[in-house]
Design an enzyme around this catalytic site. Structure first.
Site, PDB file in Angstrom:
ATOM      1  CG  LEU A  75      -4.112  -5.966   6.618  1.00 25.77           C
ATOM      2  CD1 LEU A  75      -3.364  -7.257   6.338  1.00 25.77           C
ATOM      3  CD2 LEU A  75      -3.689  -5.431   7.950  1.00 25.77           C
ATOM      4  N   GLY A  76      -4.139  -1.380   4.529  1.00 20.57           N
ATOM      5  CA  GLY A  76      -3.673  -0.466   3.481  1.00 20.57           C
ATOM      6  C   GLY A  76      -2.317  -0.837   2.991  1.00 20.57           C
ATOM      7  CB  THR A  77      -0.291  -2.839   3.488  1.00 18.24           C
ATOM      8  OG1 THR A  77      -1.132  -3.280   4.504  1.00 18.24           O
ATOM      9  CG2 THR A  77       0.995  -3.628   3.586  1.00 18.24           C
ATOM     10  CB  SER A  78       4.364  -0.045   2.639  1.00 21.70           C
ATOM     11  OG  SER A  78       3.640   1.137   2.476  1.00 21.70           O
TER      12      SER A  78
ATOM     13  N   GLY B  18       1.038   1.222  -0.529  1.00 27.04           N
ATOM     14  CA  GLY B  18       2.196   2.121  -0.429  1.00 27.04           C
ATOM     15  C   GLY B  18       3.292   1.808  -1.410  1.00 27.04           C
TER      16      GLY B  18
END
Lengths: 204, 211
Positions: free
Chosen positions: B11-14, B142
């Site tokens: 869940l790379g995510t910001s 992010g």
């Protein structure tokens, strides 16, 4: 972390009816971080041939300059423009020269020969040429591009339709790749003119 | 790129949460990646652990789903035995799991919700399992790109609409710069009345300088 995935990028070329098209994304990143959205990967080699260079960005720039030099020298010595098929072999030998310490790019070539017959091909990073009759793909998005091109391409597309097909193939493929995208540039080459268009795309 | 095992989904995510008078706004992007392939471009990273307590998940998808499921279970048991839980209680449960299993987990979680005792509150639980109550919290890969932006834009005492704009603009900037974030913005407004979800599709994202 693969060196071919450090900067990211995607290039595709397609054959149409008496025309070819080549397209690339515009992202330059350092792994996950995007640092530029104006990094084009296609370069004009001759008035009727383009070369696309996805891969490690430093090698993209270096090889673009090397090929510009080699094409210019060819023109001075032969007093004519280099044919696309000949350029493909020139690219292949330039890459194989570095067989055991290769340039990290996988070039794509698209152009019209002196009889205005369409020509496309791609090579791997050590110079193996793939002569294709339909389309060629390269870069971090190659798997997605194969899927899109295989479904959307059909033979004998007119320039306007070829533009639509190659654009949709590229746009939807890069939307499934986090290392490519952030804008796109599409060039359609016909016997009378070359039209380059910039596409607005998702900026994520 | 991170401590994920080969083939594990990221869940790379910001993610982000902001407290305001009367509740919290939580928000997240919608991208899940396996390497560079986008496995899911419409992921829901805002997960309910109780009626008015949500968490924003970042890191390993498997780890955060497992942890959230366990906390959800504990809060259900707590509710039948002791009544409605408070947000700090839920955050504490997350912390216990994240801290005690810190060697095996890759989970960055932001807990946000409303309860009768504290009103709205935001609790940030970064990778090591520490717990931080903050007026607003950002997390995920992010978030590194928007620390300056958020510090400059945040003001105490923002109302619900201002908080929504703050979250939307911050996440849009993060999604633009971070390759591991993107897709759509999902937000939730959590107040005494319950949860209202907001969806911002990709073509309606706020647009900033794009070179």
């Amino acid at each position: 972390m693969s060196i071919m995935e450090y900067n990211g990028g995607a290039v595709v070329a397609m054959v149409g009816k008496n025309c070819v098209a080549i397209a690339c994304d515009k992202r330059l990143g350092v792994q996950a971080m995007t640092i530029s959205t104006e990094f084009k990967k296609t370069f004009q080699a001759t008035p009727k041939t383009y070369i696309g260079l996805p891969g490690l960005a430093t090698d993209v720039q270096t090889l673009a300059e090397k090929f510009r030099f080699k094409v210019n020298m060819y023109r001075l010595k032969e007093e004519r423009e280099i044919e696309p098929r000949t350029l493909a072999h020139l690219v292949s030998s330039t890459l194989y020269e570095r067989r055991f310490g290769p340039w990290f790019v996988e070039p794509v070539i698209a152009g019209l020969d002196k009889e205005n017959r369409p020509f496309i091909c791609s090579t791997d990073l050590i110079g193996c040429i793939n002569f294709a009759k339909d389309f060629v793909v390269s870069g971090t998005t190659s798997n997605q591009l194969y899927g899109m091109c295989e479904s959307l391409w059909e033979p004998d597309l007119e320039p306007e339709d070829l533009f639509e097909t190659i654009s949709q193939s590229l746009m939807n493929a890069v939307d499934r790749d986090c290392l490519s995208g952030w804008g796109a540039e599409v060039t359609v080459i016909t016997p009378d003119k070359i039209i380059t268009r910039t596409l607005k795309s998702r900026q994520d | 790129m991170s401590g994920l095992k080969p083939g594990e989904v990221n869940l790379g995510t910001s993610i982000m949460a902001v407290q305001f008078e009367g509740g919290v706004i939580i928000g997240a992007d919608s991208r899940t990646t396996t390497g560079s392939y986008i496995a899911n471009r419409v992921t829901d990273k805002l997960t309910e652990v109780h009626d008015t307590i949500y968490c924003c998940r970042s890191g390993s998808a498997a780890d955060t789903q497992a942890v959230a499921d366990i906390v959800h279970y504990y809060l259900q048991m707590y509710t039948v035995q002791n009544g409605k839980p408070t947000v700090p209680l839920a955050a504490s449960l997350f912390q216990e799991l994240c801290y005690q299993n810190k060697d095996s987990l890759s989970a960055g979680i932001i807990v946000g919700g409303w309860d009768k005792v504290n009103g709205g509150s935001v609790w940030n639980i970064p990778l090591g399992g520490s717990l931080h109550r903050q007026p607003f919290a950002i997390g995920g890969s992010g978030s590194t790109y928007i620390y300056g932006y958020c510090d400059a834009k945040y003001r105490d005492g923002m109302n619900q609409e201002e908080c929504i704009e703050f979250v939307k603009n911050s996440l849009a900037l993060a999604m633009s710069r971070d390759g591991s974030s993107g897709g759509v913005i999902r937000m939730a407004i959590i107040t005494e009345k319950g949860v209202e979800r907001i969806f911002v599709p990709g073509d309606k994202l706020p647009v900033h300088w794009e070179g």
